[in-house]
Enzyme design. Sequence first.
Site, PDB file in Angstrom:
ATOM      1  N   TYR A   1      73.599  28.044  48.863  1.00 23.15           N
ATOM      2  CA  TYR A   1      74.908  27.572  49.328  1.00 23.15           C
ATOM      3  C   TYR A   1      75.051  26.067  49.093  1.00 23.15           C
ATOM      4  O   TYR A   1      76.060  25.596  48.563  1.00 23.15           O
ATOM      5  CB  TYR A   1      75.075  27.908  50.813  1.00 23.15           C
ATOM      6  CG  TYR A   1      76.463  27.675  51.349  1.00 23.15           C
ATOM      7  CD1 TYR A   1      77.517  28.501  50.984  1.00 23.15           C
ATOM      8  CD2 TYR A   1      76.726  26.637  52.234  1.00 23.15           C
ATOM      9  CE1 TYR A   1      78.797  28.299  51.480  1.00 23.15           C
ATOM     10  CE2 TYR A   1      77.994  26.425  52.741  1.00 23.15           C
ATOM     11  CZ  TYR A   1      79.030  27.253  52.357  1.00 23.15           C
ATOM     12  OH  TYR A   1      80.290  27.050  52.858  1.00 23.15           O
TER      13      TYR A   1
ATOM     14  N   LYS B   1      77.657  23.962  46.704  1.00 27.15           N
ATOM     15  CA  LYS B   1      78.591  23.012  47.291  1.00 27.15           C
ATOM     16  C   LYS B   1      78.351  21.579  46.820  1.00 27.15           C
ATOM     17  O   LYS B   1      79.294  20.804  46.675  1.00 27.15           O
ATOM     18  CB  LYS B   1      78.535  23.108  48.822  1.00 27.15           C
ATOM     19  CG  LYS B   1      79.001  24.450  49.380  1.00 27.15           C
ATOM     20  CD  LYS B   1      80.447  24.751  49.022  1.00 27.15           C
ATOM     21  CE  LYS B   1      80.968  26.014  49.683  1.00 27.15           C
ATOM     22  NZ  LYS B   1      82.405  26.262  49.422  1.00 27.15           N
TER      23      LYS B   1
END
Length: 263
Positions: free
Chosen positions: A159, A163
């Site tokens: 993740y 990001k």
Amino acid sequence: MTRPAATALLEGRVGVVTGGGQGIGAAVARRFAEHGATVVVADIDDEAARSTAASIAEATGTLVEPMELDVTGEHAVETAFESIRSQHGRLDCAVANAGVLHLERVVDLDIADWRRVIDVNLTGAFLTVRAAARRMSRGSIVVTSSLFGLRGGAGNGAYSASKFGLIGLAQSLAAETAHTGVRVNCVCPGQIATPMLDDVVEALSRIGNDGPALSVGDLASRIPSGRLGTPNDIADACLFLASDLSSYVTGQSLAVDGGWQVG
């Protein structure tokens, strides 16, 4: 009808929000509509897109259109953005918000889960912002990164990588498009009260199995502002970045986290 009478910051503009069927995306779409924009609510879940678009249109009295869209499909994304520009004659703001969450320690992370997170969160955003930039002469592109795009953390390998990548993508595109009047910025939400937060708490409790289980209240207690964020907090930041209030802002990453990064 909830649209403010004297503060329509996006009057006459056309915008699209991916992942707009629920959560942060739905709040952004509604805020844009409240401020006068024609909004396309794009989501892989067609039913969610339709329901959200209808609800926003009824509440604001503006034109809000649903669109079923899988942001990982290059042809689908290009076709969707061409359709929007052809139908409305312009594209002024795009919010690349579609994303998925998978939390796992790096040593335990399956390659299929890694690829899915990168494919949706990073490649999907790339396809979205590329399609938008190709069809804008002026305007604003907003990319939803995360507080985990500013720092990593246990369980956040895939993740955070996706990001962090979004911030680099946005900065690069901002440098390429500034002379055209197209601005590109990231918004980095902190802990936001959405259904996804429950998944975060469950996953972090599972990963951090040497200590007591986390709760949503535990996360809220760590935020200097004393509360979880709401989707509307992020929608307001996106409205600022999409409007002329931020006309001299590009290539930036705005943390909307109640002070989490500094607390």
